[in-house]
Design an enzyme around this catalytic site. Structure first.
Site, mmCIF file in Angstrom:
data_model
loop_
_atom_site.group_PDB
_atom_site.id
_atom_site.type_symbol
_atom_site.label_atom_id
_atom_site.label_comp_id
_atom_site.label_asym_id
_atom_site.label_seq_id
_atom_site.Cartn_x
_atom_site.Cartn_y
_atom_site.Cartn_z
ATOM 1 N N ILE A 175 -4.840 1.195 5.357
ATOM 2 C CA ILE A 175 -4.540 1.791 4.137
ATOM 3 C C ILE A 175 -5.822 1.735 3.242
ATOM 4 O O ILE A 175 -6.309 2.775 2.725
ATOM 5 C CB ILE A 175 -3.667 1.077 3.283
ATOM 6 C CG1 ILE A 175 -2.121 1.234 3.711
ATOM 7 C CG2 ILE A 175 -3.393 1.824 1.726
ATOM 8 C CD1 ILE A 175 -1.197 0.236 3.157
ATOM 9 N N TYR A 191 4.757 -14.957 2.247
ATOM 10 C CA TYR A 191 4.144 -13.675 2.021
ATOM 11 C C TYR A 191 4.783 -13.040 0.833
ATOM 12 O O TYR A 191 4.149 -12.587 0.086
ATOM 13 C CB TYR A 191 4.342 -12.628 3.481
ATOM 14 C CG TYR A 191 3.835 -11.338 3.090
ATOM 15 C CD1 TYR A 191 2.506 -11.020 2.985
ATOM 16 C CD2 TYR A 191 4.702 -10.008 3.045
ATOM 17 C CE1 TYR A 191 1.891 -9.740 3.067
ATOM 18 C CE2 TYR A 191 4.092 -8.827 3.195
ATOM 19 C CZ TYR A 191 3.047 -8.593 2.833
ATOM 20 O OH TYR A 191 2.723 -7.269 2.706
#
Length: 589
Positions: free
Chosen positions: A306, A455
């Site tokens: 990204i 996470y």
């Protein structure tokens, strides 16, 4: 019973494995019962484990099968879907039939754990994501089948692309029929994409069936349903068309079936453009002619995925780009590719290791010394679901890199960013923020470590941090506060902040996932966004002019999005801010 066509088949399923969602009751339970009697191993994938175990015992006793297995699956929670899929990869050798049967009907307005309107989230998106995660195994088990339970009421629906989550206006019937239309459109598009793989797909209308799904109807409607029960199918009868599509050879993939035969669906359900548009919502491409000439942009983790595609786009817009990366060699290769593609020679590489505060401070010192301005800071770099480890400063790696590293970087660059106003700070979070909670008492996961929870905690921290930062920056210089009925202009800093979910993206972040889920992501890439598609919301938040008037929001698919309640907890956001400053040894008021 006046409605319903009885169907029978002597097909055996010995050695085959079927997953049936919502199999603890109604049509799903009767489907599972029939498949078990045919010798299949049947996995009952249910939200209510207690009811699933009861159903499994009943089916096992009735069928004489020892292969009826209850499993936890909550289709309103992507974390639960991921855990279920990983369990299947770890315990099953094959999946020959996936029967997406579970559903919720005509319920009061509510949202899933991931912020989707519940009926669309469960009936369509939950099964969409489940199918994606299991597709590799279905392909390896071919010939295999996916059966999606829709309804004849799909003909009453339309896909409201401008308000899929029914946030502007909600009617339970309208939302339900939209979800059932989505089931048929999904089936058509999936069949097109799976042509030649050995996996076939069918949409089913079970008919009007008396099940627990009517529990959300108004009492007057429930009374009416019960009064005319002689016109309504039993769950056994309602399961016939599902079984027909599961067992009948040589059925046309992508078709819509009712009463154990091909049926005509509505014109809206035959709209292939709408089917592709609905699919594309998982990964579209945003366009804008906005230029960034004479602007300077820092992007962390810009050597791949990204970050690299964000950098490529902004280079085409004329920006001076600073690729802030841990791996200088990969960053130089990315720079070469971006400059050749864009013709923009104003791209530089700088070393930045977000797992080391010394590296962050060295980077910031160099930026403050050599750069005249920073107009956009995109905190993109990250690490995902890795084995337990610590940063150079002793922080749990995911929290340290994903949150603390970017927190410190932003702090050290803030004076320069303010002097460059109007300026923007873009923090790349994830829908995985719903997986975690901020554990202030064990922020470094030293007492207990779970890679997914850690996470999720780091991604939740990204959103909470963005909210707090936006408040401290007071929006933009045109920030408007309402006092009574009078509007006044508040003196802001001219710096705005945004957090975002890029989508499920094919990137190197997946490298720490278990092998089965890595295979699922890589093999069935049509379900996931490309890096180009995943970059679109980052680009949107960086350049969209309309966002000058907004700050602190959470975005997905180039639009404002709903985040979890835990991500809107301003008290926790303040506690996290204070703890982050304490851990980093800084004072940021």
């Amino acid at each position: 019973n006046l409605i319903g066509k009885k169907w029978s088949s002597d097909v055996r399923l010995d050695g085959k494995t079927a997953i049936v969602t919502g199999a603890n009751t109604g049509i799903g339970k009767e489907t599972a019962r029939d498949l078990a009697k045919r010798g299949a191993r049947v996995i009952l994938a249910c939200r209510d484990v207690r009811k699933a175990k009861e159903a499994a015992r009943e089916i096992a006793e009735d069928s004489g099968s020892a292969g009826v297995v209850p499993c936890k699956l909550d289709l309103a929670d992507t974390k639960s879907i991921c855990e279920f899929a990983e369990h299947i990869f770890n315990t099953e050798k094959a999946v020959h039939f996936l029967i997406n049967n579970a559903g919720v009907a005509i319920c009061p307005y509510s949202t899933t754990a991931d912020g989707y309107e519940t009926q669309f989230g469960v009936n369509h998106l939950g099964h969409f994501f489940l199918t994606f995660l299991l597709m590799d195994m279905l392909k390896q088990s071919a010939p295999s089948r996916v059966i999606n339970l829709s309804s004849f009421v799909h003909s009453m629906g339309r896909i409201d692309f401008e308000d899929l989550n029914s946030e502007r206006s909600y009617h339970p019937v309208k939302a339900y029929v939209q979800s059932k239309l989505a089931n048929v459109l999904f089936t058509r598009e999936l069949a097109r994409r799976l042509e030649g793989t050995g996996v076939s797909v069918y949409a089913v209308d079970p008919g009007a069936v008396h099940t627990e799904m009517i529990r959300h109807m108004k009492s007057s409607l429930q009374i009416l349903v019960n009064a005319f029960s002689f016109l309504i199918k039993t769950p056994v009868e309602g399961a016939f068309t599902t079984l027909y599509c599961t067992l009948t050879p040589d059925l046309e993939s992508g078709g819509y079936y009712s009463e154990c035969a091909p049926a005509k669906c509505s014109r809206a359900a035959s709209d292939d453009l709408a089917a592709r548009r609905l699919w594309a919502l998982l990964g579209g491409r945003w366009s804008s002619a906005a230029r960034l000439d004479d602007k300077t942009v820092i992007i962390t983790g810009a050597n791949t995925g990204i970050g690299k595609e964000t950098a490529r786009d902004l280079a085409h817009r004329g920006a001076r780009l600073i690729l802030a990366c841990r791996d200088a060699e990969k960053a130089e290769a990315a720079k070469k590719e971006i400059t050749e593609d864009s013709g923009n020679q104003n791209v530089v590489v700088m070393k930045l290791d977000l797992s080391d505060t010394k590296s962050i401070r060295d980077f910031a010192e160099l930026i403050n010394k050599e750069e005249k301005q920073i107009n956009i800071l995109i905190n993109n770099a990250g690490i995902m679901m890795c084995p337990y480890s610590k940063t150079a400063d002793g922080f749990e790696m995911q929290f340290g890199v994903n949150h603390l590293g970017h927190f410190l970087l932003t702090y050290l660059l803030m004076d320069l960013i303010k002097r460059s106003a109007p300026a923007r700070i873009v923090n790349v979070s994830s829908t995985a923020h719903t997986w975690g909670a901020i554990n202030l008492d064990d922020i470094n996961s030293e007492k207990s470590y779970d890679a997914k929870k850690a996470y999720g905690q780091s991604k939740l921290a990204n959103i909470l941090y963005t909210r707090s930062l936006a408040k401290r920056l007071e929006g933009t210089s045109r920030f408007t506060a309402l006092i009574g009925v009078r509007s006044v202009t508040a003196p802001g800093t001219g710096v705005t902040a945004y957090s975002l979910h890029p989508g499920v993206v094919q990137s190197e972040l997946w490298r720490h996932l278990s092998t089965p889920l890595q295979l699922a992501v890589k093999v069935f890439s049509p379900f996931t966004k490309t890096a180009v598609q995943g970059a679109q919301t980052s680009i949107y938040c960086a350049v969209e002019p309309e966002l000058e008037k907004e700050s602190g929001g959470y975005y997905s698919d180039c639009a404002p999005a709903s985040c979890a309640r835990s991500a809107r907890d301003d008290e926790m956001a303040q506690n996290l801010w204070d703890l982050s400053c304490q851990m980093l040894g800084i004072a940021w008021d």
